[in-house]
Each structure stands twice: as structure tokens, then as C-alpha cells.
Design a protein around this motif. Structure first.
Motif, PDB file in Angstrom:
ATOM      1  N   UNK A  42     -12.113   2.824  -2.260  1.00  0.00           N
ATOM      2  CA  UNK A  42     -11.130   3.896  -2.121  1.00  0.00           C
ATOM      3  C   UNK A  42     -10.268   4.007  -3.373  1.00  0.00           C
ATOM      4  N   UNK A  67       3.237   8.088   3.592  1.00  0.00           N
ATOM      5  CA  UNK A  67       2.496   7.554   2.449  1.00  0.00           C
ATOM      6  C   UNK A  67       1.313   6.704   2.926  1.00  0.00           C
ATOM      7  N   UNK A  68       1.563   5.926   3.986  1.00  0.00           N
ATOM      8  CA  UNK A  68       0.474   5.117   4.537  1.00  0.00           C
ATOM      9  C   UNK A  68      -0.641   6.007   5.048  1.00  0.00           C
ATOM     10  N   UNK A 125      -6.819   2.692   2.259  1.00  0.00           N
ATOM     11  CA  UNK A 125      -6.213   1.406   1.935  1.00  0.00           C
ATOM     12  C   UNK A 125      -5.576   0.781   3.175  1.00  0.00           C
ATOM     13  N   UNK A 152       0.834  -1.200   0.000  1.00  0.00           N
ATOM     14  CA  UNK A 152       0.000   0.000   0.000  1.00  0.00           C
ATOM     15  C   UNK A 152       0.866   1.247   0.000  1.00  0.00           C
ATOM     16  N   UNK A 153       2.001   1.176   0.729  1.00  0.00           N
ATOM     17  CA  UNK A 153       2.865   2.356   0.807  1.00  0.00           C
ATOM     18  C   UNK A 153       3.445   2.717  -0.543  1.00  0.00           C
ATOM     19  N   UNK A 154       3.515   1.759  -1.464  1.00  0.00           N
ATOM     20  CA  UNK A 154       4.029   2.109  -2.787  1.00  0.00           C
ATOM     21  C   UNK A 154       2.916   2.229  -3.820  1.00  0.00           C
ATOM     22  N   UNK A 155       1.646   2.196  -3.380  1.00  0.00           N
ATOM     23  CA  UNK A 155       0.548   2.434  -4.321  1.00  0.00           C
ATOM     24  C   UNK A 155       0.397   3.937  -4.536  1.00  0.00           C
ATOM     25  N   UNK A 156      -0.190   4.345  -5.666  1.00  0.00           N
ATOM     26  CA  UNK A 156      -0.447   5.778  -5.860  1.00  0.00           C
ATOM     27  C   UNK A 156      -1.415   6.317  -4.812  1.00  0.00           C
ATOM     28  N   UNK A 157      -1.332   7.610  -4.541  1.00  0.00           N
ATOM     29  CA  UNK A 157      -2.107   8.212  -3.458  1.00  0.00           C
ATOM     30  C   UNK A 157      -3.588   8.250  -3.828  1.00  0.00           C
ATOM     31  N   UNK A 158      -4.436   7.934  -2.834  1.00  0.00           N
ATOM     32  CA  UNK A 158      -5.889   7.893  -3.059  1.00  0.00           C
ATOM     33  C   UNK A 158      -6.421   9.257  -3.475  1.00  0.00           C
ATOM     34  N   UNK A 159      -7.367   9.243  -4.407  1.00  0.00           N
ATOM     35  CA  UNK A 159      -8.055  10.479  -4.757  1.00  0.00           C
ATOM     36  C   UNK A 159      -7.328  11.309  -5.786  1.00  0.00           C
ATOM     37  N   UNK A 160      -6.248  10.768  -6.335  1.00  0.00           N
ATOM     38  CA  UNK A 160      -5.504  11.514  -7.343  1.00  0.00           C
ATOM     39  C   UNK A 160      -6.066  11.174  -8.721  1.00  0.00           C
ATOM     40  N   UNK A 168       7.590   6.452   4.292  1.00  0.00           N
ATOM     41  CA  UNK A 168       6.707   5.275   4.184  1.00  0.00           C
ATOM     42  C   UNK A 168       5.462   5.475   5.039  1.00  0.00           C
ATOM     43  N   UNK A 204     -12.058   6.284  -5.884  1.00  0.00           N
ATOM     44  CA  UNK A 204     -12.412   7.644  -5.472  1.00  0.00           C
ATOM     45  C   UNK A 204     -11.412   8.667  -6.015  1.00  0.00           C
ATOM     46  N   UNK A 205     -11.945   9.799  -6.414  1.00  0.00           N
ATOM     47  CA  UNK A 205     -11.095  10.917  -6.837  1.00  0.00           C
ATOM     48  C   UNK A 205     -11.550  12.151  -6.066  1.00  0.00           C
ATOM     49  N   UNK A 206     -10.614  12.830  -5.426  1.00  0.00           N
ATOM     50  CA  UNK A 206     -10.956  13.930  -4.515  1.00  0.00           C
ATOM     51  C   UNK A 206     -11.733  15.031  -5.223  1.00  0.00           C
ATOM     52  N   UNK A 254      -1.355   9.003   3.947  1.00  0.00           N
ATOM     53  CA  UNK A 254      -2.041   9.571   2.778  1.00  0.00           C
ATOM     54  C   UNK A 254      -2.996   8.553   2.175  1.00  0.00           C
ATOM     55  N   UNK A 255      -2.609   7.292   2.204  1.00  0.00           N
ATOM     56  CA  UNK A 255      -3.467   6.213   1.699  1.00  0.00           C
ATOM     57  C   UNK A 255      -4.276   5.609   2.834  1.00  0.00           C
TER      58      UNK A 255
END
Lengths: 328, 129
Positions: free
Chosen positions: B55, B8-9, B15, A100-108, B5, B58-60, B11-12
Motif C-alpha cells: 500500500x 485520516x485512518x 495501512x 499511521x494516522x500521521x503518515x501521508x495518505x495512500x496513493x498520493x 484522526x 501504490x499511487x492512485x 483514508x489510509x
């Protein structure tokens, strides 16, 4: 009613008490527990018998020791198993979190999954399917065979539950008849619960109308066959709970259930096969798309939604009756 | 590296939560011997999958994919594909849950226990006889 319930509880309580006292072991189908070996008083008078008793005792003690060792082994194994399973789960979570940490950021909006497929559905969906709700247009037009598979999964699931749980009322077998009598749980509840019935009188029509609304507006607003069908099924279940099988049997029988499900699935299959055949060969299908936004629009989506809704409602109701009584 | 890391978690976060839920469901599946609790764990895993798919689509700042006022621009709506996939998942999970519960009922009637280990021991004993 209360007397019956008392009886029911005392029997359970009695069973539990006898189990706690060590008289019976419920796992051995009512057989006597192992430690309750009756003392034999008639064999104590001669030496030979005493020897035999000693041998028997030593055998029992040997078995006991082995049993103790085995129980200890099982306990160690269980502890080991628990630790290992927690470690395994933590490992899986760590690996997945790393992913998940290397997945693209949600909502982009520039994520790779927002590709030309989704863009095509959004840009051309309204013209090609006639449905205002793009998700409905997608699942019932572009990907309609996928939804047909879903309906079939639901139908097969209900068939499997039917095979597993159905008790045949006309069966000559004594044990099955006994099971039917045992599973008839109307004895333990009030026959005509006036509060429930009055509430159901008010609620069931509203729930049914809401379910029909969701099914019929699947192409215009959030909803569709699956969600509307679930609402319809819950309305049927509430009616059954309030008024019992007698009244429900006049309206909704097993025959009707079979007919509705079969007709809906067959119509779905034929209609969608036709539209896919004509679409793939660039023929005129002759199905008008209508004006988007009107209730009679978007070609086949409305009838297909009705079919899916009927299948789902019948399946939900069938699940409930099968789990409760083993038949409709 | 480590800080980025974790950032990023965060931000996601959807997930991340869905992965943790999935792990909880899997742990329940492994640790509990009660069949009903195993089915509950399975359902938690299903829910985690729906959250993950939703998720991903979804797009902001964009609306649900229902055409309003004739606007058909890609930049107005979220991705409709994962929503359809979630629908498939829900239906399949309902049928599998019903099937598992039916099997559990029949197992309980046969062996008078919901403990999987006990059921296995009893089944083995039956086989030997």
C-alpha cells in the motif's frame, strides 16, 4: 487398506481411552498416573505399619495441598498473563495506528517515498537493464546482490531443515531405522490411486509448462524466478503424490538436487560479480542487452531468473520430501 | 482533532488494516501455547507487513511498473521499490516458516507435546536429572 487404517485408529483410540480413564499419562512416557497408588493390604495387621501408613498419607495430603496451591497460583498467573498480553497488544496497535494516522495518505503521488530513486528506475530502467518489467529489472540488475542474498536465505533455510529432519537410510543405528519405517506413510494410503494419477497426467505437464513460462518471461510480464520456481516445485510435488517415490527417484534424486542448487547459486554469484565489477569500473561487460520485449533480451536477467527458478523449485520439493519422509 | 484522526485512518485504510492484522498476529503469538498456532500468528504478521509495503508503493490511478508501448514517464507507473521489498519478505518468510515447522516436528518427537509450557517443564525436569 481399510484394515490397516482400522488398526491405526484403534491403537490411537486405545491410547486416548486409557488416558481418559487415568490409567496412563501420555506425558510421562507410559508411566502410571500419580493418583493410582495401589492399596497395600499386607501392612494393615500391625499398629506400627498403620502409623507408617498414616505418615505416608499425611505426607501425600501435604503434597496435595501444596500442589493445589501451586495449581491455583499458576491459574492466577495464566489469567494475569492473558490480560496483560491483550493489553500489551492493544497498546501496540494503538501506538501503530497513531503513527499511521500521521503518515501521508495512500496513493498520493507526492508522497516522500515516491522519490528520485523510483523515478530513475522507471525512466532509465528500460535502457539500462533491457527489461520491460521494471520490478524484475530492479531486483535482478540494480539490486541483484539483494536477490542473491534471498536465494542464499532460501538455500540456508533448506539446509537447516535438512539438518533437522533428514533420516539417513544407510544408518546402522536401530532407532533411526525404526523412525524411517514409522515415517513411511504409504501404508495408510492407496498404492495406486487411479483418479489422482489420471488427473496428474493431465495437470503436471500444464503446471510445468506454466512454471517454465513464468520463469522465462520474468523480464517481460509479471512473474520471475521466485513465482515460477514455486509453480515448478508444486508440479513436482503433485507428480510425487500421484506416482510415489519409486518413479520420482528415477528422475529427481538428492544428488541431482545438490548439483542443480550448487550450480545455479555459483553461476548467479559469478555472473553478477562480473557484471558489477565491469559496471563499477566503467568497462565494457560484453553482455548484449538485445531489443526490449524480445524473449532473448535484457542481458543477464534471463539466465539469473532461470537460476533463481531452479533453486526455488528444488527447495520447495526438498521441503516437501523432508517434511514427509525425512529424505528424498 | 479526534475526528480528523479517524478520517485520516479511513483514508489510509490499507495501512490501518495491515496494522490491525499485525496486532492480531502478535496476539496469537502471545496467547496461544500451541506451537503450530504460534507459527500461524507469525505468518499473519508477515502478511500484514506485505500489505503495508504494497500500500505504501501504490499511487492512485497508475499502472503496474511494466513498460507498455514505450511509455517511460514517471507519472504513468506506481513505485517499483516496495514491490521488490515485498518479494524479499515473502522469500524470507517461507524459509523461516519451514525452519520453525521443522523445529516443531523435532520438539514433538522429543517431548510428545506441542504445548510450549509443557515442553519447557519437561525440559527443566530433564535438566535436573
Amino acid at each position: 487398506m481399510s484394515r490397516k487404517k482400522d488398526n491405526y485408529e484403534t491403537s490411537r483410540w486405545k491410547k486416548f481411552k486409557s488416558w481418559v480413564d487415568g490409567e496412563t499419562d501420555p506425558l510421562d512416557h507410559g508411566m502410571e498416573a500419580h493418583e493410582a497408588i495401589p492399596p497395600r493390604e499386607d501392612i494393615y495387621d500391625s499398629a506400627a505399619h498403620e502409623k507408617a501408613v498414616k505418615e505416608e498419607l499425611s505426607k501425600i495430603y501435604g503434597e496435595d495441598r501444596r500442589a493445589v496451591l501451586r495449581a491455583r497460583g499458576i491459574r492466577y498467573f495464566q489469567r494475569f498473563y492473558k490480560v496483560m498480553s491483550v493489553v500489551l497488544c492493544l497498546g501496540i496497535i494503538m501506538v501503530l495506528l497513531w503513527t499511521v494516522a500521521s503518515l501521508p495518505i495512500t496513493g498520493n503521488a507526492s508522497n516522500p517515498d515516491n522519490n528520485e530513486v523510483a523515478a530513475r528506475y522507471i525512466e532509465k530502467g528500460l535502457q539500462e537493464t533491457g527489461a520491460v518489467n521494471i520490478v524484475t529489472g530492479m531486483i535482478l540488475d540494480y539490486r541483484a546482490f539483494d536477490t542473491f542474498g534471498e536465494s542464499c536465505v532460501l538455500f540456508i533455510g533448506s539446509c537447516c531443515v535438512l539438518v533437522l529432519l533428514r533420516l539417513d537410510g544407510d544408518s546402522k543405528n536401530e532407532s533411526i531405522r525404526k523412525m524411517i519405517a514409522e515415517s513411511d506413510d504409504r501404508h495408510f494410503e492407496p498404492k495406486n490411486d487411479i483418479i489422482l494419477q489420471k488427473c496428474a497426467c493431465v495437470l503436471v505437464p500444464i503446471i510445468m509448462i506454466f512454471g517454465v513460462y513464468i520463469v522465462l518471461n520474468g523480464h517481460l510480464s509479471p512473474g520471475g524466478g521466485f513465482s515460477g520456481g514455486a509453480v515448478l516445485g508444486s508440479g513436482l510435488i503433485l507428480y510425487l503424490n500421484a506416482f510415489g517415490y519409486g518413479k520420482m527417484g528415477k528422475m529427481f534424486t538428492e544428488k541431482l538436487y545438490k548439483r542443480i542448487t550448487l550450480c545455479a547459486l555459483t553461476f548467479y554469484c559469478l555472473a553478477k560479480s562480473y557484471s558489477f565489477f565491469t559496471g563499477a569500473n566503467h568497462l565494457e561487460s560484453g553482455i548484449p542487452l538485445g531489443t526490449p520485449g524480445a524473449i532473448l533480451s535484457s542481458g543477464l536477467i534471463l539466465p539469473l531468473n532461470i537460476c533463481v527458478g531452479l533453486v526455488v523449485a528444488c527447495t520447495m520439493y526438498a521441503f516437501y520430501t523432508l517434511f514427509r519422509k525425512g529424505g528424498m | 482533532m479526534d475526528v480528523s484522526l479517524v478520517e485520516h485512518l479511513l483514508l489510509n485504510i490499507e495501512e490501518t488494516v495491515s496494522i490491525v492484522l499485525f496486532g492480531i498476529g502478535f496476539t496469537i503469538l502471545l496467547l496461544h501455547r500451541n506451537l503450530i498456532k504460534k507459527i500461524m500468528g507469525m505468518n499473519i504478521m508477515d502478511t500484514a507487513t506485505y500489505l503495508f509495503l504494497a500500500s505504501k508503493g501504490y499511487i492512485t490511478g497508475r499502472a503496474v511498473p511494466i513498460v507498455v508501448d514505450g511509455i517511460q514517464d514517471v507519472s504513468a507507473y506506481i513505485n517499483p521499490v516496495p514491490s521488490g521489498l515485498v518479494l524479499t519478505g515473502i522469500v524470507v518468510s517461507v524459509s523461516t516458516t519451514a525452519l520453525m515447522l521443522a523445529l516443531t516436528i523435532r520438539l514433538y518427537e522429543r517431548y510428545h507435546s506441542l504445548d510450549l509450557d509443557e515442553i519447557l517443564i519437561l525440559a527443566k525436569e530433564e535438566e535436573q536429572i
